[in-house]
Design a protein around this motif. Structure first.
Motif, PDB file in Angstrom:
ATOM      1  N   ALA A 161     -69.811  17.639 -28.593  1.00  0.00           N
ATOM      2  CA  ALA A 161     -69.639  16.207 -28.866  1.00  0.00           C
ATOM      3  C   ALA A 161     -70.744  15.397 -28.193  1.00  0.00           C
ATOM      4  N   LEU A 162     -71.109  15.768 -26.958  1.00  0.00           N
ATOM      5  CA  LEU A 162     -72.158  15.031 -26.253  1.00  0.00           C
ATOM      6  C   LEU A 162     -73.504  15.206 -26.950  1.00  0.00           C
ATOM      7  N   PHE A 163     -73.747  16.389 -27.487  1.00  0.00           N
ATOM      8  CA  PHE A 163     -74.988  16.605 -28.240  1.00  0.00           C
ATOM      9  C   PHE A 163     -74.993  15.719 -29.483  1.00  0.00           C
ATOM     10  N   GLN A 164     -73.882  15.743 -30.201  1.00  0.00           N
ATOM     11  CA  GLN A 164     -73.817  14.946 -31.427  1.00  0.00           C
ATOM     12  C   GLN A 164     -73.989  13.451 -31.138  1.00  0.00           C
ATOM     13  N   ALA A 165     -73.474  13.005 -29.978  1.00  0.00           N
ATOM     14  CA  ALA A 165     -73.563  11.586 -29.627  1.00  0.00           C
ATOM     15  C   ALA A 165     -74.881  11.245 -28.927  1.00  0.00           C
ATOM     16  N   GLY A 166     -75.702  12.261 -28.615  1.00  0.00           N
ATOM     17  CA  GLY A 166     -76.986  12.012 -27.955  1.00  0.00           C
ATOM     18  C   GLY A 166     -76.844  11.544 -26.518  1.00  0.00           C
ATOM     19  N   ILE A 167     -75.804  12.020 -25.830  1.00  0.00           N
ATOM     20  CA  ILE A 167     -75.546  11.591 -24.449  1.00  0.00           C
ATOM     21  C   ILE A 167     -75.733  12.767 -23.498  1.00  0.00           C
ATOM     22  N   ASN A 168     -76.490  12.544 -22.418  1.00  0.00           N
ATOM     23  CA  ASN A 168     -76.698  13.599 -21.430  1.00  0.00           C
ATOM     24  C   ASN A 168     -75.395  13.880 -20.682  1.00  0.00           C
ATOM     25  N   ARG A 173     -72.163   3.425 -26.785  1.00  0.00           N
ATOM     26  CA  ARG A 173     -72.203   4.878 -26.584  1.00  0.00           C
ATOM     27  C   ARG A 173     -70.791   5.469 -26.512  1.00  0.00           C
ATOM     28  N   CYS A 174     -69.829   4.692 -25.979  1.00  0.00           N
ATOM     29  CA  CYS A 174     -68.439   5.167 -25.961  1.00  0.00           C
ATOM     30  C   CYS A 174     -67.928   5.350 -27.385  1.00  0.00           C
ATOM     31  N   ARG A 175     -68.291   4.426 -28.259  1.00  0.00           N
ATOM     32  CA  ARG A 175     -67.864   4.541 -29.663  1.00  0.00           C
ATOM     33  C   ARG A 175     -68.467   5.786 -30.298  1.00  0.00           C
ATOM     34  N   ARG A 176     -69.758   6.005 -30.028  1.00  0.00           N
ATOM     35  CA  ARG A 176     -70.429   7.187 -30.601  1.00  0.00           C
ATOM     36  C   ARG A 176     -69.770   8.469 -30.096  1.00  0.00           C
ATOM     37  N   LEU A 177     -69.446   8.475 -28.800  1.00  0.00           N
ATOM     38  CA  LEU A 177     -68.859   9.678 -28.215  1.00  0.00           C
ATOM     39  C   LEU A 177     -67.455   9.940 -28.766  1.00  0.00           C
ATOM     40  N   ALA A 180     -66.234   9.024 -31.592  1.00  0.00           N
ATOM     41  CA  ALA A 180     -66.363   9.462 -32.990  1.00  0.00           C
ATOM     42  C   ALA A 180     -66.817  10.918 -33.052  1.00  0.00           C
ATOM     43  N   ALA A 181     -67.760  11.290 -32.163  1.00  0.00           N
ATOM     44  CA  ALA A 181     -68.269  12.671 -32.165  1.00  0.00           C
ATOM     45  C   ALA A 181     -67.170  13.658 -31.775  1.00  0.00           C
ATOM     46  N   VAL A 182     -66.352  13.292 -30.784  1.00  0.00           N
ATOM     47  CA  VAL A 182     -65.252  14.174 -30.362  1.00  0.00           C
ATOM     48  C   VAL A 182     -64.318  14.432 -31.542  1.00  0.00           C
ATOM     49  N   LYS A 183     -63.968  13.374 -32.262  1.00  0.00           N
ATOM     50  CA  LYS A 183     -63.057  13.531 -33.407  1.00  0.00           C
ATOM     51  C   LYS A 183     -63.684  14.401 -34.502  1.00  0.00           C
ATOM     52  N   THR A 184     -64.960  14.137 -34.804  1.00  0.00           N
ATOM     53  CA  THR A 184     -65.640  14.897 -35.861  1.00  0.00           C
ATOM     54  C   THR A 184     -65.684  16.387 -35.531  1.00  0.00           C
ATOM     55  N   ILE A 185     -66.074  16.684 -34.284  1.00  0.00           N
ATOM     56  CA  ILE A 185     -66.195  18.087 -33.862  1.00  0.00           C
ATOM     57  C   ILE A 185     -64.834  18.783 -33.905  1.00  0.00           C
TER      58      ILE A 185
END
Ligand SMILES: [Zn+2]
Length: 276
Positions: free
Chosen positions: A180-187, A199-203, A205-210
């Protein structure tokens, strides 16, 4: 170790196989991390009818028609097998339940980190101590960019560690946190309170998608995880960074790096997931 997609897959299989079944007998060998003695287990379960198998966090809830139930956790290596009852224990069988239709539902666990608990009260009210203090379910509407942002304001914890803490969010273990962190581009080492709402929104969303993609693939089998019918999960091939240290990043071609963080391995692309 099974995470939310694997537990969800097993939960759906158990529900399909056990719903409407009456338990006629049960026994336990007392070796699970949290266990019940055979006399109590038999006394609690015998004659009860299973109305559903559901999930809260990584706990499987076997709900009886009288609303009481069993709370099961797979630990590291737990699995279930349902076969016609031949009166024989399988290797590593730690507990079993006999069903009125002649089948034997076996709880097998090589390393015995799994658990088995009785819930005499209404199991779905989640007031049992095992179910109290659990964080947000990542696939519900309660988990989103705003709630992630709100809950993490006072924490200096690295975002990956924070995401894996069951008091914050449930069921996101090391594999899916990395992805999820990779998908959201967050270290993964970013202190969580440094993430802005965007960035919280991106993260979130990425958690749900994964997680949804992993559930659709039947989970990820790294070593022990199997569905109730013995089949493996197929999400492993879709993993973009987990377990891929030294391989090229699927987005930019840079080398995936591995970093130990609180005893767990973080996998990330230094170019796609810069520290900031
Ligand atoms: Zn990259």
């Amino acid at each position: 170790m099974p995470e939310l997609p694997e537990v969800t897959t097993i939960c759906r299989s158990l529900d399909r196989q056990l719903r409407g079944q009456v338990i006629t007998g049960a026994a336990s060998c007392g070796r699970l991390r949290v266990d019940v003695d055979s006399v109590s287990l038999q006394g609690f379960c015998a004659g009860k009818c299973i109305s559903a198998v559901t999930r809260r966090a990584k706990y499987l809830l076997v709900v009886f028609t009288d609303r009481s139930g069993l709370i099961l956790h797979l630990g590291m290596t737990g699995s279930f097998v349902i076969t016609p009852d031949d009166g024989q224990a399988r290797p590593y069988e730690r507990a079993y339940f006999l069903l009125a239709d002649g089948r034997r539902w076996r709880f097998c666990d090589i390393r015995c980190f799994g658990s088995l608990q009785l819930c005499p009260g209404d199991i779905q009210s989640c007031t049992h101590p095992a179910l109290a203090d659990l964080g947000l379910e990542p696939l519900t509407g309660d988990f989103n960019g705003s709630s992630l942002h709100r809950l993490s304001r006072n924490s200096r914890t690295p975002v990956k560690t924070w995401l894996m803490d069951q008091h914050n969010v449930v069921g996101v273990g090391n594999i899916y946190a990395n992805e999820a962190l990779f998908q959201a581009g967050i270290n993964p080492a970013t202190p969580v309170r440094r993430l802005g709402l965007q960035r919280c929104r991106r993260l979130a969303a990425a958690v749900k998608t994964i997680l949804q993609a992993a559930i659709a693939a039947g989970g990820t089998t790294i070593s022990d995880y199997r569905d109730v019918d013995g089949s493996e999960g197929h999400f492993r091939t879709a993993l973009e960074v987990y377990g891929r240290a030294g391989e090229p990043c699927p987005r930019c071609g840079d080398s995936i790096e591995r970093l130990l963080q609180g005893g767990r391995a973080a996998f990330f692309c230094p170019r796609c997931q810069p520290r900031r």
